[in-house]
Structure formats: C-alpha cells, structure tokens
Design an enzyme around this catalytic site. Structure first.
Site, PDB file in Angstrom:
ATOM      1  N   ASP A 158      42.826  35.623  44.297  1.00 16.65           N
ATOM      2  CA  ASP A 158      43.422  34.401  43.760  1.00 16.65           C
ATOM      3  C   ASP A 158      43.475  33.361  44.877  1.00 16.65           C
ATOM      4  O   ASP A 158      42.619  33.380  45.773  1.00 16.65           O
ATOM      5  CB  ASP A 158      44.825  34.747  43.209  1.00 16.65           C
ATOM      6  CG  ASP A 158      45.254  33.848  42.059  1.00 16.65           C
ATOM      7  OD1 ASP A 158      45.313  32.626  42.271  1.00 16.65           O
ATOM      8  OD2 ASP A 158      45.522  34.358  40.956  1.00 16.65           O
ATOM      9  N   HIS A 230      49.309  29.237  42.565  1.00 13.51           N
ATOM     10  CA  HIS A 230      48.809  30.130  41.508  1.00 13.51           C
ATOM     11  C   HIS A 230      48.797  31.594  41.958  1.00 13.51           C
ATOM     12  O   HIS A 230      49.267  32.485  41.242  1.00 13.51           O
ATOM     13  CB  HIS A 230      47.397  29.665  41.134  1.00 13.51           C
ATOM     14  CG  HIS A 230      46.807  30.309  39.923  1.00 13.51           C
ATOM     15  ND1 HIS A 230      46.054  31.461  39.992  1.00 13.51           N
ATOM     16  CD2 HIS A 230      46.832  29.949  38.624  1.00 13.51           C
ATOM     17  CE1 HIS A 230      45.645  31.780  38.766  1.00 13.51           C
ATOM     18  NE2 HIS A 230      46.099  30.880  37.919  1.00 13.51           N
ATOM     19  N   SER A 538      46.168  33.255  32.896  1.00 11.97           N
ATOM     20  CA  SER A 538      46.400  33.658  34.285  1.00 11.97           C
ATOM     21  C   SER A 538      47.739  34.348  34.445  1.00 11.97           C
ATOM     22  O   SER A 538      47.907  35.187  35.322  1.00 11.97           O
ATOM     23  CB  SER A 538      46.413  32.422  35.198  1.00 11.97           C
ATOM     24  OG  SER A 538      45.126  31.946  35.411  1.00 11.97           O
TER      25      SER A 538
END
Ligand SMILES: *[C@@H]1O[C@H](CO)[C@@H](O)[C@H](O)[C@H]1NC(C)=O
Ligand SMILES: *[C@@H]1O[C@H](CO)[C@@H](O)[C@H](O)[C@H]1NC(C)=O
Ligand SMILES: *[C@@H]1O[C@H](CO)[C@@H](O)[C@H](O)[C@H]1NC(C)=O
Ligand SMILES: *[C@@H]1O[C@H](CO)[C@@H](O)[C@H](O)[C@H]1NC(C)=O
Length: 756
Positions: A158, A230, A538
C-alpha cells in the site's frame, strides 16, 4: 481549509472501449505492439517464470545473460540497466527497452512474457461488532483460541505506514516469529528502530515512479513512511492493536482495532503520492513488493490496490506464485460501481471483496421552514462556524446560503459532484445538500455537506419552489447504531460479472467498507486526525484480511482456496437482524451475487464451515489453460490436451454465463466438520431454471473425506434471456454450506465465446 474527500479517492484507471480491445490483443501477442515502432526506451517487466536456481545470485546472473544478449552489450552494462530483479518468489526483472528490443526479448529462451509498465491506483470499531467478531469466551464463539491472530504475519502492499500510530504499538506482544526473514528499511523520516514486535517489517519500492516524486508539490517520503494515509488506514483495519476511546470528534466513539489485533504487520510501500496524482502504484514496484514479501515469509497479502477487470492483470497472475506457497491473497473489488462488469482482480486464486455499509449511520436533520424534518447523512459535527443557514438557492448567489444540487443520475463517478461541492463552498455557501442516487457520505469534516436520495431531494426542491422565503436548518450529525439502519451494498463497489471470465463469480464476498474509522496520517497539526473515516473496497479488503488471519490460526493447514470457501459458503445474504440486503443506488434492488458474491462475511460461521470446496495449483493452471494462457504459463504445469471447462473449476459458486438447453457441472467437497456426517442438498431454483443435484445426499466417514457431485441446470426460457439467481445448500442439520447460482439464459446460441 482542509478538504477531505473520501469517496473515489482511489479509482481504477478506466480504459476506453477501444483501449480494452487493443489491450486484449496485446496480451495475446505478448503485450507487444506490432503497429508503430517506437525507438524510445520504456520500462518493461521481463517475466521468466518460476526461478530456476535456489541461489538468488544465479537467478540474477541469468537475468544479466539474457539482457546482455538482447542489448548486445557486456554483462556489466546489462547489469547496470536493470531496475529490479525479481528473484525470490519468481524470476524476472524490470528494465528499459525499446519496442523492438522488447519484441526480441519476448522470443528469448526462458522468457515467459514481456509486459509494459502499468499504473494501478490505490482504491471500525463498529464494523467488527457488526460482523459479530469477538474474542470473549461466550458460548459458541470460535475465536478465543485464535489468540487474536498472534503469530500470523500479514503483508500489506500500500502507501506505507505511520509507525507512531497507537494502532501499531507492540505492548503485550511476544517475540517476532523466528521464521521471519524480512527487514525494516530506513529512509526519509523512517528509521529501522520504528519497527517493533508489531510492525516487524517495512520496505519501500519507488523505482517505478522515482523521477516523478516531487516533495515540494506533493508530500512524500522516500521511505516506508506513509504520506497518503491509505496504507496506515488499511493496515490498522486488518491488524491494528486495540486503541480505546477513539472517535472522530465525538462520532463513532469506541475502541478502534483491527480484525486480528495481535497479528504481526509487514509493510511494503509501492504506492506513491505524485504531483496531481495521489495513490499511484506501478506494476514494476508492486511486483517487487510481492517478490520480497514471498521471501520474507508473510502468511497473507492484503492489497487494497485497484485491479483491472478489463484484462487478466499480470500482477494478479504473478500473485499465483504467492498462492502456490500457501499465501492467501485478499484484494478489493474496485470502486467503479454501480455499473456491471466493473469488478477487478478476477482470477480465482484471489479473494475479491465488495464493500457494504453497516448498521451505523451519521444522520443529519435537515429542518425546512415548513417545519418538515428530513434526515440526510453527513460528517459535520458543528464545532466550526455554521453561519446562518437560511435560504436554499438552487445555483446562484451562493454566499451565505445552503445550496441544493442534484448529482447526475447517469454519471457513475461522483468526482464531478464533489467538484461541484468544492465550487459551492468556495463561493462562500454555508452548506450544501446533494441529492444523489447513492446516499453515501461525501465527507467534508468541517463543512456541512449532506447527502439525500433523489426522493428527498425532490421534496426539498418542491418546498423551495412553494415557499416565498425558503428556510433550512442543518443540524450537527449524531452517530446512530442499530437495527433501524439496514445494510446495503455500496454504490461505488465494483460489480460482476467479470468481463473476461464470466464463468467465475466475482466479487467473492462483501465486508464493511463505508465510513470505516481507522488510523490515519494527520494532515494538519490536529491530533484527532490520527484516526479518520474512509470508504471504499480498499476498506472492505482488510476486514477480510483480518478474518483470514484468525482462520489461519484455527486451521493452519487450510489452503488459500479452503479459506475462501469457508468465507463464501457461510456468508450472509441478510444483515445481522435478518433484513434483506439492498443496493445503495437503488433501494428497490435486492443485492445479488454480482453485488456481494456469496454475501457478507460471517467470521463466526466461517470458522466451522462443515464442508469446503478446495483447489490447488492444478485447478489454477486449468483456469490459465482455459483462458488461453497455455503456452506462456506452461511452467506452472502443462495444459491437458482437452481444454478444461472453466465451469468445472471447484469454486464455492456456480456461474453459467450462457445457458441454452442444459449444462452439467461438477464440484468436489471435503469434510472438515465431524467425521461421520451426512449432508443433504437443497435448491432455490433460479426463475425458470431447473437444477438437479446428483447424488442428493453425501455421506462422509473416517475413510470417505472427499466426495464429488454434479449439478445439472436446464433452462425453460423460451423468449427472453438474462441473469437469474438461486442457491445450492448442503446441510447436515448443523452446518449449512451455501453456493450462489447465477445463470444467464440464452435463446440464440452465442458466437461470442464469452466475450461480450
Ligand atoms: C517540483 O515542482 C516544482 C513546481 O512545479 C518545480 O518548480 C520543481 O522544479 C520540481 N522539482 C523537481 C525536483 O522536479
Ligand atoms: C413551525 O413551527 C413553529 C413553532 O412550532 C410555528 O411557530 C410555525 O408557525 C410553524 N410554521 C409552519 C409553516 O407551520
Ligand atoms: C465409509 O463409507 C464407505 C462408503 O459408504 C464404506 O465403503 C466404508 O466402509 C465406510 N468406512 C467406515 C470406516 O465406516
Ligand atoms: C459458455 O461459457 C463457457 C465459459 O465462459 C465457455 O467455456 C463455453 O464455451 C461457452 N459456450 C458457448 C456455447 O458459448
């Protein structure tokens, strides 16, 4: 002012129809353009299959040899031009080549495929209670023995990690598992001492983007440190340690934790914030992350990175090397819903996760001047200036007003709506009400932006037209948890069927992915921002990753396919209170397998599924063979002479994309429940389709562990074709092992061979 747009922050690259055709062609021609010749160097991945040597230095040497031959240079010069060696999980390298060199390379002995560099995009608390996952010793709870996932190592590919987050503290954790071979790489504002017994590994791979990183324009760190947020969010959802009393300014208060709070975390940063392009991941870097993660010894890989439903993604094929080593791979379905055929990560060895809402909402009361109150949703908490929320004006003279706007119903991308809201805000409006076909949150934390569905929007509009001086009062949001809020499949969640292999049901399962509170990277010096809401598949993906960790502790010998089967056959097609699950964009549409696969994961039932549909490398190779990859990927295994039918892949679902007349498929189940068990089949028939199961009863004992059965589907449809849904369940009275059945009935024989 701080803007925070949650929705669609991580979108997949959308190709035009023309590009899709072009790319299909390319993937059959080893991805090489036969059209225009281009002398300029481009980055290519040269894939050489399974590594041929145990010693990585010999693998590297074989790369130098082949590249030197193609470039016509010395081995030393060739060595200097290699960007990455892939040498642990599989063999290959990334380098710059001209188109004609790439073509020559593709013909070299030992070279399986040559792929151009491509870009992928990145796509609490309450959610685990919603899923019924608890570690208490209450009756029938399977998870106390899982020790919260201790000992399992989760690799997250990620945007990196914020190591200071409380979610990654190692308090109370034992030593790092001795089999761990990874490392903690330093770099900008990240030292190897940032790793601990929780965050046991951190690596970063930027060679695919390095020249584009510009920290004066877009904040980034050349290190495992997360600039985007994220990666920190997804990692903490999967394996975050318990952090008590977290809320977002009073909303969603509770203990924030991952699904497996004692699992260990290894971070592979391959996604970067580039100027004007946040969450940018190239396949060159992602594959290096996969290669290193296999070597380091992760037990599962969680990738909240967009796949591409328009192609059989080369990254997805490489992930088969991980699955071959028993590593479970979990990915998000993508954020390109609600259109059909948008699902990514369509290969059968990946667990592909759709996103649902859960039983929590953040309702905001919209009080109109006629004393009517309408409930919308927002994340506005009212502790910044609210101004005088008085007049609703449709589009002009916005200053000091609340603006009502209607988002386009035909545009499946709400980025335009968000841009509209930005414009409203910058015009000096004090708030906005957006009528939109899916009432997901558009979160401007410090500004009033409330979403309503079209019906409510129309009611507000009719009020503004009927009143000479329309008034509105927008109230601060309150958290609302419980049965009154029903579960829906998020409108953004990418939908099946898969465009290229419609015989394989994708997505596999759904998990909460809307307004998930988890660790984040503070964008301002406000401490509350260490936790934030985010939405997307996600966020759904790491929920399943967390559950997979716990299943791995309880069932260390289960294959990745067995784990997926357990999750799928026990998933719920109703919400925890037994209510039907609908879709967000159309509250009248009951969710079907193309929305949520087998349903919403049910961790407690998944721990004891009774039967599993297992698969191994032979099955995956049959898939590659039936997809036409027989030549290129023969190193995995040789294809049988007769092309195997994709419909017989031992999936925990039955999907027939082209039923005219009748078809028979075969499945094999393995008993993982009580040794002496007898299961009886029951069918919910898809409308107008007859389904017969042979034998209708399966008896297992100490010698019979595995049994096969056939399912024959025949269509009665005479006039109109289309998709119809049903279910097959096997039950022994305790376990219920359910597979969704999706059938597209056809009237005229298809000549399109599955591509439509
Ligand atoms: C970064 O971007 C700025 C503004 O566009 C530009 O002036 C600068 O040269 C860039 N720096 C690098 C290293 O590319
Ligand atoms: C709305 O309620 C207020 C107070 O209850 C009352 O004074 C007012 O007349 C009502 N307005 C309308 C349009 O019914
Ligand atoms: C198990 O079932 C099979 C088939 O019914 C039978 O032949 C076999 O004897 C059984 N084994 C035991 C140990 O009962
Ligand atoms: C139906 O679809 C399956 C799976 O995609 C394919 O193997 C088969 O050839 C198709 N049959 C026809 C008649 O199109």
């Amino acid at each position: 002012m701080h803007f925070h747009i949650q929705m669609k922050k991580y979108t997949t690259v959308t190709l035009s129809a023309q590009c899709i055709l072009l790319f299909l062609l390319l993937s059959y021609q080893q991805h090489l353009s036969t059209a225009s010749e281009n002398a300029a160097n481009k980055i290519y991945i040269v894939y050489m299959g399974e590594r041929k040597h145990g010693d990585p230095s010999l693998v590297v040497d074989s790369h130098h040899n082949v590249l030197a031959t193609v470039l016509g240079t010395s081995k030393e010069t060739a060595a200097d031009s290699i960007i990455y060696h892939y040498k642990h999980g599989f063999s290959g390298f990334a380098t710059s080549l001209t188109d004609s060199q790439a073509k020559i390379m593709a013909e070299m002995p030992g070279v399986v495929d040559v792929m151009p560099k491509m870009v992928h995009k990145l796509h609490t608390t309450r959610s685990w209670d919603y899923l019924g996952l608890s570690f208490s010793h209450a009756t029938n709870n399977p998870y106390p023995k899982s020790n919260m996932g201790d000992g399992i190592i989760v690799g997250v590919i990620d945007s990196g990690i914020r190591p200071e987050s409380e979610s990654f503290r190692d308090k109370g954790l034992g030593p790092i598992p001795s089999r761990w071979k990874g490392e903690c790489m330093g770099g900008d504002q990240f030292k190897s001492t940032h790793c601990n017994r929780k965050l046991i590994g951190a690596r970063w791979f930027a060679k695919g983007v390095e020249d584009k990183i510009n920290t004066t324009v877009a904040m980034e760190y050349l290190s495992p440190r997360d600039a985007n947020g994220h990666g920190t969010h997804t990692a903490s959802t999967a394996v975050g340690s318990l952090v008590r009393d977290v809320s977002f300014k009073g909303l969603a208060q509770g203990t924030v934790r991952g699904g497996a709070p004692r699992a260990r975390l290894a971070v592979y940063k391959a996604c970067w914030d580039l100027p004007g392009n946040a969450g940018h991941c190239t396949n060159v870097d992602v594959l290096k992350a996969v290669d290193e993660a296999i070597r380091d010894g992760v037990d599962l890989l969680s990738l909240s990175i967009a796949g591409d439903g328009n192609i059989i993604d080369p990254v997805d094929i490489m992930l088969l090397h991980a699955v071959a080593k028993g590593i479970t791979v979990v990915c998000g379905a993508g954020n390109d819903g609600p259109r059909l055929h948008t699902v990514g990560h369509i290969v059968p060895w990946i667990i592909t996760v759709a996103a649902s809402t859960m039983d929590r909402s953040f309702p905001s009361a919209i009080m109109l001047g006629n004393n009517r109150t309408i409930m919308g949703q927002s994340l506005f908490t009212g502790d910044k200036e609210t101004g005088n929320c008085e007049d609703i004006v449709p589009d002009s003279r916005m200053k000091g007003k609340v603006v009502l706007c209607f988002a386009s119903a035909s545009d499946p991308n709400i980025a335009n709506a968000i841009q509209g809201v930005k414009n409203i805000r910058s015009s000096g409006a004090v708030g906005s009400i957006i009528a939109i076909y899916r009432t997901v949150l558009i979160s401007y934390y410090e500004w009033q932006c409330i979403t309503v569905d079209y019906d409510l929007g129309a009611q507000i509009l009719s009020y503004t037209r009927s009143s000479r001086k329309p008034m509105v009062k927008l109230n601060p949001t309150k958290t609302f948890v419980g049965k009154a809020v029903s579960t829906k499949i998020a409108g953004f969640s990418s939908r099946g069927p898969s465009m290229l292999s419609p015989g394989i049901l994708k997505p596999d399962v759904a998990a909460p992915g809307v307004n998930i509170l988890a660790a984040y990277v503070p964008k301002e010096k406000n401490s509350y921002q260490s936790f934030a809401f985010d939405s997307g598949t996600s966020m759904a993906c790491p929920h399943v990753s967390g559950i997979v960790v716990l299943l791995k502790v309880l069932h260390p010998n289960w294959s990745p396919a067995a784990i997926r089967s357990a999750l799928a056959t026990t998933a719920s097609t109703t919400d925890p209170s037994g209510e039907t699950i609908f879709t967000v964009e159309d509250p009248q549409t009951v969710a079907n397998p193309f929305h949520f696969g087998s349903g919403i994961v049910n961790p407690n039932r998944a721990a004891d599924p009774g039967l599993i549909y297992d698969m191994g490398m032979t099955d995956y190779v049959h898939y590659l063979c039936s997809m036409g990859y027989s030549k290129s990927y023969s190193h995995f295994s040789v294809c049988p002479n007769k092309k195997p039918s994709i419909l017989n892949l031992n999936l925990p679902s039955i999907t027939i994309p082209n039923l005219s007349g009748s078809v028979t498929v075969i499945r094999t189940v393995t008993n993982v429940g009580p040794v002496e068990s007898t299961y009886v089949a029951s069918i919910e028939h898809p409308l107008g389709v007859k389904v017969g199961v042979k034998p209708p009863e399966l008896a297992f004992n100490s010698t019979v562990k595995t049994l096969s059965f056939t399912v024959t589907l025949s269509s009665n449809h005479k006039a109109i074709g289309g998709y119809y849904f049903g279910r097959l369940s096997w039950s022994d009275g305790i376990h219920k092992v359910t597979s969704p059945i999706s059938v597209r009935t056809e009237i005229i024989p298809s000549y399109t061979d599955g591509f439509y």
